[in-house]
Design a protein around this motif. Sequence first.
Motif, short mmCIF file in Angstrom:
data_model
loop_
_atom_site.label_atom_id
_atom_site.label_comp_id
_atom_site.label_asym_id
_atom_site.label_seq_id
_atom_site.Cartn_x
_atom_site.Cartn_y
_atom_site.Cartn_z
N ILE A 9 5.12 -7.83 -2.46
CA ILE A 9 5.33 -6.38 -2.43
C ILE A 9 4.76 -5.74 -3.69
O ILE A 9 4.05 -4.72 -3.64
CB ILE A 9 6.83 -6.05 -2.29
N THR A 10 5.02 -6.35 -4.84
CA THR A 10 4.53 -5.82 -6.11
C THR A 10 3.01 -5.80 -6.14
O THR A 10 2.38 -4.81 -6.55
CB THR A 10 5.05 -6.65 -7.29
N ASP A 11 2.39 -6.90 -5.70
CA ASP A 11 0.93 -6.99 -5.69
C ASP A 11 0.31 -5.93 -4.79
O ASP A 11 -0.83 -5.49 -5.01
CB ASP A 11 0.49 -8.38 -5.22
N PHE A 12 1.07 -5.50 -3.78
CA PHE A 12 0.55 -4.47 -2.88
C PHE A 12 0.74 -3.07 -3.46
O PHE A 12 -0.23 -2.31 -3.59
CB PHE A 12 1.24 -4.56 -1.52
N ILE A 13 1.97 -2.72 -3.83
CA ILE A 13 2.24 -1.33 -4.22
C ILE A 13 1.59 -0.94 -5.54
O ILE A 13 1.35 0.24 -5.80
CB ILE A 13 3.75 -1.03 -4.26
N LYS A 14 1.24 -1.94 -6.37
CA LYS A 14 0.64 -1.61 -7.67
C LYS A 14 -0.75 -0.99 -7.53
O LYS A 14 -1.29 -0.43 -8.49
CB LYS A 14 0.56 -2.85 -8.56
N PRO A 18 2.50 6.41 -6.25
CA PRO A 18 2.62 6.69 -7.68
C PRO A 18 2.84 5.44 -8.53
O PRO A 18 3.22 5.53 -9.68
CB PRO A 18 3.86 7.58 -7.73
N PHE A 19 2.63 4.25 -7.93
CA PHE A 19 2.97 3.01 -8.61
C PHE A 19 1.81 2.43 -9.43
O PHE A 19 2.01 1.48 -10.19
CB PHE A 19 3.42 1.96 -7.58
N ASP A 20 0.61 2.99 -9.27
CA ASP A 20 -0.57 2.33 -9.85
C ASP A 20 -0.67 2.44 -11.36
O ASP A 20 -1.51 1.77 -11.97
CB ASP A 20 -1.86 2.86 -9.19
N ASN A 21 0.14 3.28 -11.99
CA ASN A 21 0.11 3.40 -13.45
C ASN A 21 1.37 2.82 -14.10
O ASN A 21 1.64 3.10 -15.27
CB ASN A 21 -0.05 4.86 -13.86
N LEU A 22 2.13 2.04 -13.34
CA LEU A 22 3.38 1.49 -13.84
C LEU A 22 3.23 0.01 -14.15
O LEU A 22 2.34 -0.67 -13.65
CB LEU A 22 4.49 1.72 -12.81
N SER A 23 4.11 -0.50 -15.00
CA SER A 23 4.02 -1.90 -15.42
C SER A 23 4.40 -2.83 -14.27
O SER A 23 5.22 -2.48 -13.41
CB SER A 23 4.94 -2.16 -16.61
N TYR A 24 3.82 -4.03 -14.30
CA TYR A 24 4.09 -5.01 -13.26
C TYR A 24 5.57 -5.39 -13.25
O TYR A 24 6.20 -5.52 -12.19
CB TYR A 24 3.22 -6.25 -13.47
N ASN A 25 6.15 -5.56 -14.43
CA ASN A 25 7.56 -5.97 -14.51
C ASN A 25 8.48 -4.92 -13.91
O ASN A 25 9.44 -5.26 -13.18
CB ASN A 25 7.96 -6.25 -15.96
N ASP A 26 8.21 -3.65 -14.18
CA ASP A 26 9.04 -2.59 -13.60
C ASP A 26 8.90 -2.55 -12.09
O ASP A 26 9.88 -2.36 -11.36
CB ASP A 26 8.64 -1.23 -14.19
N MET A 79 -1.45 11.12 9.95
CA MET A 79 -1.31 9.72 10.30
C MET A 79 -1.33 8.94 8.99
O MET A 79 -2.30 8.99 8.24
CB MET A 79 -2.45 9.26 11.21
N CYS A 80 -0.25 8.28 8.70
CA CYS A 80 -0.14 7.52 7.45
C CYS A 80 -0.52 6.07 7.70
O CYS A 80 -0.02 5.44 8.63
CB CYS A 80 1.29 7.59 6.90
N ASP A 81 -1.41 5.55 6.87
CA ASP A 81 -1.75 4.14 7.00
C ASP A 81 -1.59 3.46 5.65
O ASP A 81 -0.88 3.96 4.78
CB ASP A 81 -3.14 3.94 7.61
N GLU A 82 -2.22 2.36 5.47
CA GLU A 82 -2.01 1.49 4.31
C GLU A 82 -1.99 2.25 2.98
O GLU A 82 -2.93 2.96 2.64
CB GLU A 82 -3.10 0.41 4.27
N GLY A 83 -0.88 2.11 2.26
CA GLY A 83 -0.76 2.72 0.94
C GLY A 83 -0.16 4.11 0.93
O GLY A 83 0.15 4.64 -0.14
N ASP A 84 0.02 4.71 2.10
CA ASP A 84 0.58 6.06 2.16
C ASP A 84 2.11 6.01 2.02
O ASP A 84 2.77 5.16 2.60
CB ASP A 84 0.21 6.75 3.48
N VAL A 85 2.64 6.97 1.24
CA VAL A 85 4.08 7.08 1.01
C VAL A 85 4.63 8.19 1.89
O VAL A 85 4.01 9.25 2.04
CB VAL A 85 4.37 7.37 -0.47
N LEU A 86 5.79 7.98 2.48
CA LEU A 86 6.39 8.99 3.34
C LEU A 86 7.91 8.95 3.23
O LEU A 86 8.49 7.95 2.79
CB LEU A 86 5.96 8.79 4.79
#
Length: 637
Positions: A9-14, A18-26, A79-86
């Motif tokens: 899950i972490t490897d995907f959402i990072k 809004p997760f792409d600028n956050l630390s892996y540990n968080d 239409m939300c697909d991969e990576g879209d937040v809803l």
Amino acid sequence: MKNSIAERITDFIKNYPPFDNLSYNDLYKLAVETNVLYLDKDETLYSQGKPPKDFFYIVNQGAIRIYRQDGEKTVEVEMCDEGDVLGLRPLIVNENYILNAKAYEESIVYAIPIQIFNEQFINNAEISKYLITRFASNSTTRFSQEENERIFADYKRTRQTDYFSSKISNLTTTAVSCNHKHTIREAALIMSDNKISSIFILRKNKPIGVITNKILLHTVATGKYSIDESVGEIMGSPVVTASSDISIAQAQIIMLQKKVENVCITEDGTKNSKMLGMVTQQDIVASLSNNPAVLMKQISRARTISRLRDLRQQLNDLLKRYIDQHISFTHTLTVVAELNESINEKVVELSVKELNKTPPCKFAFFALGSQARKEQLIPTDQDNGIIFDDVPQDQIEEVRSFYMELAALITKNLHSIGFEYCPAEMMASNPKWCLSKKEWKTQFQDWIYNPTEKNILLTAIFFDFNFVYGHKKLVDDLSISVYKHTKDNKRFFMFLAQDALKSPSPLGFFRQFIVDQDGAHKDHFNIKQRAIMPLIDAARILTLQHNLKGVNNTAERYYKLRELEPQNAEVYEACAYAFKALLKFKTKNGLTSLGEDDGKFIKLETLSKSDKVKLRRCFKPIKSIQEIIAVRFQANI
């Protein structure tokens, strides 16, 4: 001991905001608390009117359809697909869902607990920026000041408004008005006393007109009208109206389309009900930053082609920002199309002034192809024409010469701001496409009644046309003529269908992408030719068959067809989704191709496995729609 599911899950959402600028540990800590949901096709994730759950969602695989149900009418939102937040906004403002979310196909969705999310990231500046820009989940009220300070700490002084779904009622102010029996002098005094630049004219509390400073300048100040005449003599009419429950984004689209600086808010959204107040461009600009209304105003005020070139680059920057921030692609497409159309209109206006000659008769400049369909996001080559009013036969070549000179100036100026010359010269500067109204009607009739291979090829370009500048009635008359001669024309439709079915399949044996075998783009996948154009061609022929005037956009055509043919609704809905997804894919590719092309040629080695899966998913409706075309028009080839 590490949790392998949480790691995946972490490897995907990072990779996604809004997760792409956050630390892996968080992110890992958040992922440990995240649930994995498996949804079957048509399974509901959340429902309109229901209270929010304790989770918001990010799509891992598949697609989630977002829509609103208005009585029996279904309104597509996204239409939300991969990576879209809803599903985040209702949790933030503690309100019921006002949209439905349903699996468009088998999907995997990560359910992220809002409480854990808030505890970890509530004071994170990047999260604040993302929420301000992105969400968008259809709130009925603007954030209160208290909520702004709690959720948007980094931006609390700006008091930003949720642009995409906060209701315009939050920005509505009391509109100053006068009675239709007042004189211009009385109206002007009211404007002066209230220090305002516009006043609405009412009859029985219903808006019938508006007077602005600009109107006063061009009527009274010039001496054309006496200040003691009735307001009805100079007021602008009809008034542009809207209801209080539309979003700020929708209000801005109305202003862009109607080219007005204020909208009158009425009880039912029409001019036939009581006025409640008004919203101005300034109201919206004051509530937001990076607003396209500012860009629209700058376009309208541009005085040079070089200034328009700068503004066109700013529009590209706006497009990139919207794409990067996962703004609704439907909204992105609408905003960019309106701004792009305004730039083209301004180019023609400046070119007419630059020529500094009086046109010998009425004329109109019109766009063709993707711009006419309002699907041109990244500038491509020009496709356009000029139509001028019928004149005596002995004057026609002299008149054509004038408009050819004007067209050459227009196409040169369009080229200078980023629209390349058409290699096939499908431009108004070509005498073939600078014709009188009668000549254009004759030309279209020739294409319709003599459907040779060359003529059918030209119909694919010229049958999507849209007014840009000049006398709109000339273009409207041409459209009426086209539909008159295509109505029930089975032979023409058969040839048109055969041509539409010639589009090569996107996939070959073993579901491999078919790529170009030679040339400059060897081993590249042509997403436009092999995937987008088949959907465009099919929508065009079905629109012509149904005699649907004024519906140019491909996705909108499919939505309209869905209403007209309920038996094929599922196919048409799938085509609309696939088209927008493919266009978004092409646009993203074009924004990263550093000006090499408009994104239509894709290097397959740059695609991830999930990208390839998403593309293949979009190819499915192509086969279905082509089967409908083949059977309906007996066009098997």
